[in-house]
Design a protein around this motif. Structure first.
Motif, PDB file in Angstrom:
ATOM      1  N   ALA A 148       0.835  -1.204   0.000  1.00 25.42           N
ATOM      2  CA  ALA A 148       0.000   0.000   0.000  1.00 25.42           C
ATOM      3  C   ALA A 148       0.869   1.253   0.000  1.00 25.42           C
ATOM      4  O   ALA A 148       0.584   2.217  -0.709  1.00 25.42           O
ATOM      5  CB  ALA A 148      -0.928  -0.004   1.211  1.00 25.42           C
ATOM      6  N   SER A 149       1.945   1.218   0.766  1.00 29.19           N
ATOM      7  CA  SER A 149       2.842   2.357   0.820  1.00 29.19           C
ATOM      8  C   SER A 149       3.536   2.574  -0.522  1.00 29.19           C
ATOM      9  O   SER A 149       3.672   3.702  -0.995  1.00 29.19           O
ATOM     10  CB  SER A 149       3.875   2.141   1.927  1.00 29.19           C
ATOM     11  N   LEU A 150       3.957   1.496  -1.152  1.00 30.62           N
ATOM     12  CA  LEU A 150       4.600   1.588  -2.460  1.00 30.62           C
ATOM     13  C   LEU A 150       3.620   2.121  -3.498  1.00 30.62           C
ATOM     14  O   LEU A 150       3.955   2.997  -4.299  1.00 30.62           O
ATOM     15  CB  LEU A 150       5.137   0.223  -2.888  1.00 30.62           C
ATOM     16  N   GLU A 151       2.405   1.616  -3.474  1.00 32.28           N
ATOM     17  CA  GLU A 151       1.391   2.093  -4.420  1.00 32.28           C
ATOM     18  C   GLU A 151       1.109   3.575  -4.198  1.00 32.28           C
ATOM     19  O   GLU A 151       0.952   4.334  -5.146  1.00 32.28           O
ATOM     20  CB  GLU A 151       0.101   1.281  -4.271  1.00 32.28           C
ATOM     21  N   ALA A 152       1.088   3.989  -2.946  1.00 33.67           N
ATOM     22  CA  ALA A 152       0.865   5.401  -2.642  1.00 33.67           C
ATOM     23  C   ALA A 152       2.000   6.265  -3.183  1.00 33.67           C
ATOM     24  O   ALA A 152       1.766   7.337  -3.742  1.00 33.67           O
ATOM     25  CB  ALA A 152       0.721   5.590  -1.138  1.00 33.67           C
ATOM     26  N   ALA A 153       3.224   5.797  -3.017  1.00 29.53           N
ATOM     27  CA  ALA A 153       4.373   6.548  -3.534  1.00 29.53           C
ATOM     28  C   ALA A 153       4.299   6.661  -5.056  1.00 29.53           C
ATOM     29  O   ALA A 153       4.557   7.721  -5.621  1.00 29.53           O
ATOM     30  CB  ALA A 153       5.674   5.875  -3.106  1.00 29.53           C
ATOM     31  N   ARG A 154       3.936   5.570  -5.715  1.00 28.80           N
ATOM     32  CA  ARG A 154       3.794   5.603  -7.174  1.00 28.80           C
ATOM     33  C   ARG A 154       2.685   6.558  -7.599  1.00 28.80           C
ATOM     34  O   ARG A 154       2.815   7.268  -8.589  1.00 28.80           O
ATOM     35  CB  ARG A 154       3.503   4.204  -7.712  1.00 28.80           C
ATOM     36  N   THR A 155       1.599   6.565  -6.846  1.00 26.07           N
ATOM     37  CA  THR A 155       0.486   7.460  -7.148  1.00 26.07           C
ATOM     38  C   THR A 155       0.930   8.912  -7.029  1.00 26.07           C
ATOM     39  O   THR A 155       0.639   9.734  -7.896  1.00 26.07           O
ATOM     40  CB  THR A 155      -0.692   7.186  -6.195  1.00 26.07           C
ATOM     41  N   ARG A 156       1.652   9.219  -5.957  1.00 24.35           N
ATOM     42  CA  ARG A 156       2.133  10.581  -5.754  1.00 24.35           C
ATOM     43  C   ARG A 156       3.104  10.982  -6.867  1.00 24.35           C
ATOM     44  O   ARG A 156       3.037  12.083  -7.389  1.00 24.35           O
ATOM     45  CB  ARG A 156       2.799  10.716  -4.386  1.00 24.35           C
ATOM     46  N   GLU A 157       4.004  10.066  -7.257  1.00 21.04           N
ATOM     47  CA  GLU A 157       4.948  10.352  -8.342  1.00 21.04           C
ATOM     48  C   GLU A 157       4.210  10.599  -9.655  1.00 21.04           C
ATOM     49  O   GLU A 157       4.570  11.506 -10.413  1.00 21.04           O
ATOM     50  CB  GLU A 157       5.930   9.194  -8.506  1.00 21.04           C
ATOM     51  N   GLN A 158       3.183   9.794  -9.911  1.00 25.67           N
ATOM     52  CA  GLN A 158       2.393   9.961 -11.133  1.00 25.67           C
ATOM     53  C   GLN A 158       1.740  11.340 -11.143  1.00 25.67           C
ATOM     54  O   GLN A 158       1.810  12.069 -12.121  1.00 25.67           O
ATOM     55  CB  GLN A 158       1.323   8.865 -11.218  1.00 25.67           C
ATOM     56  N   TYR A 159       1.126  11.702 -10.031  1.00 27.50           N
ATOM     57  CA  TYR A 159       0.470  12.995  -9.897  1.00 27.50           C
ATOM     58  C   TYR A 159       1.478  14.133 -10.115  1.00 27.50           C
ATOM     59  O   TYR A 159       1.230  15.056 -10.880  1.00 27.50           O
ATOM     60  CB  TYR A 159      -0.180  13.100  -8.509  1.00 27.50           C
ATOM     61  N   GLN A 160       2.615  14.042  -9.432  1.00 29.07           N
ATOM     62  CA  GLN A 160       3.625  15.099  -9.544  1.00 29.07           C
ATOM     63  C   GLN A 160       4.158  15.220 -10.970  1.00 29.07           C
ATOM     64  O   GLN A 160       4.444  16.322 -11.429  1.00 29.07           O
ATOM     65  CB  GLN A 160       4.763  14.844  -8.556  1.00 29.07           C
ATOM     66  N   SER A 161       4.263  14.098 -11.672  1.00 31.76           N
ATOM     67  CA  SER A 161       4.754  14.169 -13.057  1.00 31.76           C
ATOM     68  C   SER A 161       3.768  14.942 -13.941  1.00 31.76           C
ATOM     69  O   SER A 161       4.189  15.683 -14.834  1.00 31.76           O
ATOM     70  CB  SER A 161       5.008  12.769 -13.620  1.00 31.76           C
ATOM     71  N   TYR A 162       2.469  14.791 -13.688  1.00 29.18           N
ATOM     72  CA  TYR A 162       1.478  15.546 -14.449  1.00 29.18           C
ATOM     73  C   TYR A 162       1.564  17.045 -14.134  1.00 29.18           C
ATOM     74  O   TYR A 162       1.467  17.880 -15.020  1.00 29.18           O
ATOM     75  CB  TYR A 162       0.060  15.036 -14.178  1.00 29.18           C
ATOM     76  N   VAL A 163       1.737  17.378 -12.861  1.00 33.09           N
ATOM     77  CA  VAL A 163       1.855  18.784 -12.473  1.00 33.09           C
ATOM     78  C   VAL A 163       3.097  19.396 -13.120  1.00 33.09           C
ATOM     79  O   VAL A 163       3.051  20.499 -13.668  1.00 33.09           O
ATOM     80  CB  VAL A 163       1.889  18.932 -10.932  1.00 33.09           C
ATOM     81  N   GLN A 164       4.212  18.665 -13.073  1.00 34.23           N
ATOM     82  CA  GLN A 164       5.454  19.163 -13.678  1.00 34.23           C
ATOM     83  C   GLN A 164       5.321  19.313 -15.195  1.00 34.23           C
ATOM     84  O   GLN A 164       5.994  20.134 -15.798  1.00 34.23           O
ATOM     85  CB  GLN A 164       6.621  18.246 -13.329  1.00 34.23           C
TER      86      GLN A 164
END
Length: 124
Positions: free
Chosen positions: A84-100
């Motif tokens: 769950a923690s790994l999936e959350a980190a991936r989700t956050r990275e995905q989100y941040q990549s869209y913002v960037q």
């Protein structure tokens, strides 16, 4: 004498446990999570974590967004907290990549949700 197995957590207890687990895994204090939620007082986070406050669906969504996870993870049993923690980190990275990439925060959130629903986006 063998101890009886613990009864399963209620949904409210599961959300409380997952909020605390994910908050601590991200290194947030209760005050920092409250800030991410747009709230002035850390006691709101504390009251959720100890089960003193029942949260609405909107609250669940807000906590999930602040923790960088899809809302269903706050209801999931934590038999695999690392996953769950790994999936959350991936989700956050995905989100941040869209913002960037220039998307608004709202667009980035919707794109990230769509990727999660489709089951794509770097999962192994």
């Amino acid at each position: 004498m063998t101890a009886l197995p613990e009864p399963p957590l209620t949904p409210e207890e599961q959300v409380a446990a997952n909020v605390k687990l994910l908050r601590t895994r991200r290194g947030y204090t209760q005050s920092e999570l409250a800030d991410r939620l747009g709230m002035k007082w850390a006691n709101v986070v504390w009251s959720v974590e100890v089960g003193k406050r029942r949260i609405t669906v909107n609250d669940l969504s807000s906590f999930a967004d602040a923790l960088g996870v899809p809302p269903y993870l706050l209801l999931a049993e934590n038999s695999e907290p690392e996953r769950a923690s790994l999936e959350a980190a991936r989700t956050r990275e995905q989100y941040q990549s869209y913002v960037q990439a220039g998307f608004t925060e709202e667009q980035a959130l919707e794109l990230t949700k769509a990727v999660l629903v489709a089951g794509v986006g770097g999962k192994s």
